[in-house]
Design a protein around this motif. Structure first.
Motif, PDB file in Angstrom:
ATOM      1  N   THR A  75      25.901   4.830 -10.181  1.00 38.12           N
ATOM      2  CA  THR A  75      26.632   4.057  -9.175  1.00 38.12           C
ATOM      3  C   THR A  75      26.856   2.610  -9.576  1.00 38.12           C
ATOM      4  O   THR A  75      27.765   1.957  -9.046  1.00 38.12           O
ATOM      5  N   GLY A  76      26.026   2.094 -10.488  1.00 41.45           N
ATOM      6  CA  GLY A  76      26.061   0.668 -10.757  1.00 41.45           C
ATOM      7  C   GLY A  76      25.382  -0.083  -9.630  1.00 41.45           C
ATOM      8  O   GLY A  76      24.828   0.517  -8.692  1.00 41.45           O
ATOM      9  N   PRO A  77      25.378  -1.408  -9.695  1.00 45.38           N
ATOM     10  CA  PRO A  77      24.698  -2.210  -8.667  1.00 45.38           C
ATOM     11  C   PRO A  77      25.161  -1.825  -7.261  1.00 45.38           C
ATOM     12  O   PRO A  77      26.342  -1.623  -7.012  1.00 45.38           O
ATOM     13  N   ARG A  78      24.198  -1.704  -6.362  1.00 48.80           N
ATOM     14  CA  ARG A  78      24.496  -1.348  -4.982  1.00 48.80           C
ATOM     15  C   ARG A  78      23.779  -2.318  -4.046  1.00 48.80           C
ATOM     16  O   ARG A  78      23.005  -3.167  -4.498  1.00 48.80           O
ATOM     17  N   LYS A  79      24.047  -2.178  -2.777  1.00 46.62           N
ATOM     18  CA  LYS A  79      23.433  -3.075  -1.804  1.00 46.62           C
ATOM     19  C   LYS A  79      21.925  -3.026  -1.932  1.00 46.62           C
ATOM     20  O   LYS A  79      21.324  -1.955  -2.011  1.00 46.62           O
ATOM     21  N   GLN A  80      21.322  -4.200  -1.958  1.00 43.99           N
ATOM     22  CA  GLN A  80      19.873  -4.263  -2.073  1.00 43.99           C
ATOM     23  C   GLN A  80      19.323  -5.229  -1.038  1.00 43.99           C
ATOM     24  O   GLN A  80      20.043  -6.057  -0.473  1.00 43.99           O
ATOM     25  N   THR A  81      18.039  -5.086  -0.767  1.00 40.71           N
ATOM     26  CA  THR A  81      17.326  -6.044   0.067  1.00 40.71           C
ATOM     27  C   THR A  81      16.110  -6.523  -0.703  1.00 40.71           C
ATOM     28  O   THR A  81      15.577  -5.804  -1.567  1.00 40.71           O
ATOM     29  N   VAL A  82      15.686  -7.719  -0.416  1.00 40.92           N
ATOM     30  CA  VAL A  82      14.448  -8.267  -0.969  1.00 40.92           C
ATOM     31  C   VAL A  82      13.603  -8.723   0.210  1.00 40.92           C
ATOM     32  O   VAL A  82      14.030  -9.575   0.994  1.00 40.92           O
ATOM     33  N   THR A  83      12.435  -8.127   0.347  1.00 41.45           N
ATOM     34  CA  THR A  83      11.574  -8.371   1.495  1.00 41.45           C
ATOM     35  C   THR A  83      10.351  -9.176   1.094  1.00 41.45           C
ATOM     36  O   THR A  83       9.705  -8.876   0.080  1.00 41.45           O
ATOM     37  N   ASN A  84      10.033 -10.196   1.874  1.00 39.99           N
ATOM     38  CA  ASN A  84       8.777 -10.919   1.695  1.00 39.99           C
ATOM     39  C   ASN A  84       7.665 -10.060   2.287  1.00 39.99           C
ATOM     40  O   ASN A  84       7.568  -9.901   3.509  1.00 39.99           O
ATOM     41  N   CYS A  85       6.838  -9.492   1.428  1.00 41.92           N
ATOM     42  CA  CYS A  85       5.802  -8.559   1.874  1.00 41.92           C
ATOM     43  C   CYS A  85       4.455  -9.229   2.121  1.00 41.92           C
ATOM     44  O   CYS A  85       3.497  -8.554   2.514  1.00 41.92           O
ATOM     45  N   SER A  86       4.363 -10.522   1.899  1.00 46.86           N
ATOM     46  CA  SER A  86       3.085 -11.223   2.101  1.00 46.86           C
ATOM     47  C   SER A  86       2.655 -11.136   3.564  1.00 46.86           C
ATOM     48  O   SER A  86       3.420 -11.475   4.467  1.00 46.86           O
ATOM     49  N   GLY A  87       1.440 -10.650   3.781  1.00 40.01           N
ATOM     50  CA  GLY A  87       0.886 -10.599   5.122  1.00 40.01           C
ATOM     51  C   GLY A  87       1.428  -9.494   5.993  1.00 40.01           C
ATOM     52  O   GLY A  87       1.056  -9.394   7.171  1.00 40.01           O
ATOM     53  N   LYS A  88       2.298  -8.628   5.476  1.00 40.03           N
ATOM     54  CA  LYS A  88       2.869  -7.557   6.288  1.00 40.03           C
ATOM     55  C   LYS A  88       1.899  -6.402   6.486  1.00 40.03           C
ATOM     56  O   LYS A  88       2.063  -5.585   7.391  1.00 40.03           O
ATOM     57  N   GLY A  89       0.898  -6.315   5.639  1.00 37.08           N
ATOM     58  CA  GLY A  89      -0.062  -5.234   5.745  1.00 37.08           C
ATOM     59  C   GLY A  89       0.405  -3.980   5.057  1.00 37.08           C
ATOM     60  O   GLY A  89       1.549  -3.552   5.239  1.00 37.08           O
ATOM     61  N   ALA A  90      -0.453  -3.403   4.237  1.00 36.24           N
ATOM     62  CA  ALA A  90      -0.150  -2.154   3.544  1.00 36.24           C
ATOM     63  C   ALA A  90      -1.452  -1.527   3.076  1.00 36.24           C
ATOM     64  O   ALA A  90      -2.429  -2.244   2.799  1.00 36.24           O
ATOM     65  N   ASN A  91      -1.468  -0.218   3.022  1.00 39.01           N
ATOM     66  CA  ASN A  91      -2.619   0.493   2.463  1.00 39.01           C
ATOM     67  C   ASN A  91      -2.168   1.209   1.207  1.00 39.01           C
ATOM     68  O   ASN A  91      -1.525   2.246   1.274  1.00 39.01           O
ATOM     69  N   THR A  92      -2.506   0.655   0.055  1.00 35.50           N
ATOM     70  CA  THR A  92      -2.053   1.214  -1.222  1.00 35.50           C
ATOM     71  C   THR A  92      -3.123   2.061  -1.909  1.00 35.50           C
ATOM     72  O   THR A  92      -2.912   2.499  -3.037  1.00 35.50           O
ATOM     73  N   LEU A  93      -4.258   2.302  -1.255  1.00 36.29           N
ATOM     74  CA  LEU A  93      -5.369   2.974  -1.923  1.00 36.29           C
ATOM     75  C   LEU A  93      -5.385   4.475  -1.648  1.00 36.29           C
ATOM     76  O   LEU A  93      -5.120   4.911  -0.518  1.00 36.29           O
ATOM     77  N   PRO A  94      -5.727   5.284  -2.647  1.00 39.80           N
ATOM     78  CA  PRO A  94      -5.924   6.709  -2.398  1.00 39.80           C
ATOM     79  C   PRO A  94      -7.074   6.923  -1.420  1.00 39.80           C
ATOM     80  O   PRO A  94      -8.033   6.146  -1.390  1.00 39.80           O
ATOM     81  N   PRO A  95      -7.013   7.972  -0.603  1.00 39.68           N
ATOM     82  CA  PRO A  95      -8.104   8.246   0.348  1.00 39.68           C
ATOM     83  C   PRO A  95      -9.422   8.519  -0.367  1.00 39.68           C
ATOM     84  O   PRO A  95      -9.435   8.949  -1.528  1.00 39.68           O
ATOM     85  N   GLU A  96     -10.504   8.272   0.343  1.00 39.91           N
ATOM     86  CA  GLU A  96     -11.833   8.553  -0.191  1.00 39.91           C
ATOM     87  C   GLU A  96     -12.511   9.642   0.632  1.00 39.91           C
ATOM     88  O   GLU A  96     -13.732   9.662   0.789  1.00 39.91           O
ATOM     89  N   ASP A  97     -11.689  10.552   1.146  1.00 43.69           N
ATOM     90  CA  ASP A  97     -12.195  11.725   1.854  1.00 43.69           C
ATOM     91  C   ASP A  97     -11.335  12.931   1.449  1.00 43.69           C
ATOM     92  O   ASP A  97     -10.536  12.849   0.514  1.00 43.69           O
ATOM     93  N   GLY A  98     -11.492  14.023   2.164  1.00 43.05           N
ATOM     94  CA  GLY A  98     -10.818  15.252   1.773  1.00 43.05           C
ATOM     95  C   GLY A  98      -9.305  15.177   1.792  1.00 43.05           C
ATOM     96  O   GLY A  98      -8.645  15.995   1.127  1.00 43.05           O
ATOM     97  N   SER A  99      -8.730  14.225   2.522  1.00 41.66           N
ATOM     98  CA  SER A  99      -7.269  14.123   2.558  1.00 41.66           C
ATOM     99  C   SER A  99      -6.685  13.735   1.205  1.00 41.66           C
ATOM    100  O   SER A  99      -5.476  13.891   0.980  1.00 41.66           O
ATOM    101  N   TYR A 100      -7.524  13.246   0.305  1.00 39.10           N
ATOM    102  CA  TYR A 100      -7.080  12.949  -1.060  1.00 39.10           C
ATOM    103  C   TYR A 100      -6.416  14.167  -1.690  1.00 39.10           C
ATOM    104  O   TYR A 100      -5.421  14.045  -2.422  1.00 39.10           O
ATOM    105  N   PHE A 101      -6.950  15.354  -1.414  1.00 41.47           N
ATOM    106  CA  PHE A 101      -6.467  16.553  -2.096  1.00 41.47           C
ATOM    107  C   PHE A 101      -5.114  17.003  -1.549  1.00 41.47           C
ATOM    108  O   PHE A 101      -4.340  17.641  -2.270  1.00 41.47           O
TER     109      PHE A 101
END
Length: 497
Positions: A231-257
């Motif tokens: 497609t070539g360059p398309r509409k993009q957004t750039v978001t300030n993610c500081s302080g927005k909160g996110a959980n980037t870690l794999p689970p440490e219980d059975g839901s990992y599987f």
């Protein structure tokens, strides 16, 4: 090592290398075979075998429970890198609302503890994109001059660097990532990389030139693009993610599987070792088949995750690797023990892989720089000068020796040992050269750790949480020969009374 030990090792090596035709050993007969007993004690209970070797019904159940437990525990650790990348990509779609690879995130006001990236720092501005080659096909990452960063595939393996340590040599350019099996014509004008998996995480760092806040958002919006080649360059957004909160870690219980099953179903099987996939299949995780664990397997998965976390914590916080210390007389430890490929003597260095991936993200040879002034270097510290763990209800001083050998800057940042992410202590958690700390007359810098700053030392103070331990990462951006050759040393943490 003593002379006697060395001699014993030499004899053992010579014995292992003997020609079996020349030294087969003493003749044996069937009577020399010594079978395992019909009754045995194990760490998962007593076992019995009738007729010499037929397991009783009770023993069968114990054996399969343990077999599945062991395989699931090891699978958690073996696939953790892939789960880590998947968790990051999913979090940016789920928690930041990204709709495509052209929606970019920037920590324009620096990373905060509400985003639990594994040992992410709050000294640089990150920009990142979550790419899916199954969705977009061949994908272009167009970067501006001066970027530092890298791209990793779906197994969190290195694809390329961006910037001065990448093929663009700091001049910027267009990187083209091709999906598995792509047979399309490759156009000119791109740095081309074939990915063995579909999902890719691309990360870049900006320094002072990008600014902060809205300035940083606009800087990247004008200069960084990610889009399908078709497609070539398309509409993009750039978001300030500081302080927005996110959980980037794999689970440490059975839901990992369940997360692991999602990965196996989506990515090409060729991305992973067939032996590992075979073990997963015995646990009910197999490409093209539904994942429906019963109550027994759910219980086993949950316990396996907890056991794997316990093992990972031991590997990271109490390493038994003889090469773990950067300086033999200090408690500062390597994050990459030998190399960034996690290999040693022709085999996979699996504990070294866990050591890195359980506490950090992204893989690049330039994270273990041996070229003066290029790349970065990282060291961790979990213990004080007496070898005791660092605890938040105690007070410490770390004296950074004068003239740290670094081209760009150095920084010390505190982390939570539970999440391996930025310490959420409610106060300052980083002291470094960019912050213009108070310097001693001899050029050294004293950094203080504790719940309260010593009088007059607020500028050089990192606040700790009295309810938990902490550890630190010492970063050098552009390490110089004094560090590479180990002529300059960091001091140990001193416990203050």
């Amino acid at each position: 090592m003593t002379i006697a030990c060395l001699a014993a090792l030499a004899r053992a090596q010579q014995s292992a290398e003997k020609n079996i035709f020349e030294s087969p050993g003493k003749k044996q007969t069937a009577a020399d075979f010594e079978p395992a007993p019909a009754k045995m004690e194990t760490n998962f209970g007593p076992l019995e075998f009738t007729g010499g070797a037929f397991p009783t019904n009770a023993s069968v159940q114990k054996i399969y429970d343990e077999l599945d437990q062991q395989r699931a525990t090891q699978a958690y650790m073996d696939f953790f890198p892939a789960a880590s990348l998947y968790a990051i990509v999913k979090s940016q779609i789920r928690d930041f609302g990204f709709k495509s690879s052209s929606e970019l995130g920037v920590t324009a006001d620096f990373m905060t503890p509400s985003e639990n990236y594994l040992t992410g720092n709050n000294s640089t501005i990150y920009a990142f994109a979550s790419i899916d080659l199954k969705v977009d096909g061949p994908t272009v990452v167009e970067i501006p001059p001066g970027m530092y960063g890298n791209a990793n595939d779906a197994a969190f393996k290195y694809l390329t660097d961006f910037g001065p340590t990448g093929p663009d040599k700091g001049n910027g350019g267009k990187y083209l990532f091709l999906p598995p099996g792509d047979k399309g014509e490759v156009p000119d004008g791109y740095f081309v990389f074939r990915s063995p998996g579909y999902r890719i995480w691309a990360m870049m760092r900006g320094f002072g030139e990008v600014g902060t806040g809205d300035q940083a958002v606009n800087w990247f919006k004008q200069r960084l693009q990610v889009y399908p080649l078709a497609t070539g360059p398309r509409k993009q957004t750039v978001t300030n993610c500081s302080g927005k909160g996110a959980n980037t870690l794999p689970p440490e219980d059975g839901s990992y599987f369940a997360m692991l099953n999602d990965i196996i179903q989506y990515e090409p099987s060729e991305l992973f070792d067939s032996e590992l996939l075979g073990r997963l299949a015995t646990l009910g995780i197999e490409k093209g088949k539904p994942f429906k664990p019963d109550a027994r397997m759910k219980r086993i998965f949950d316990q396996a995750a907890k056991q794997a976390v316990a093992m990972s914590r031991a590997i990271v916080y109490a390493s038994r690797d003889p090469e773990i210390n950067y300086w033999s007389d200090r408690h500062w430890e390597k994050m990459f023990i030998r190399n960034t490929e996690f290999t040693e003597h022709g085999h996979a260095d699996i504990d070294a892989r866990t050591l890195w991936h359980y506490q950090a993200i992204c893989v690049s040879p330039n994270l273990l720089s041996t070229t003066p002034g290029v790349g970065t270097a990282y060291l961790t510290c979990f213990r004080d000068e007496e070898g005791a763990y660092l605890l938040g209800d105690r007070n410490y001083r770390l004296r950074v020796s004068a003239k740290p050998p670094v081209k760009r800057f150095w920084a010390v940042t505190a982390y939570d040992p539970i999440s391996r992410s930025l310490l959420d202590s409610g106060g300052n958690i980083t002291v470094g050269s960019l912050g213009d700390p108070d310097v001693n007359a001899d050029g050294s810098v004293d950094i203080y750790f504790g719940t309260k700053a010593p009088r007059g030392k607020e500028k050089n103070w990192i606040k700790t949480d009295p309810a938990k331990g902490f550890f630190v990462v010492f970063r050098l951006y552009g390490p110089l020969m004094g560090y590479i050759e180990k002529n300059w040393k960091l001091n140990d943490f001193e416990l203050l009374k």
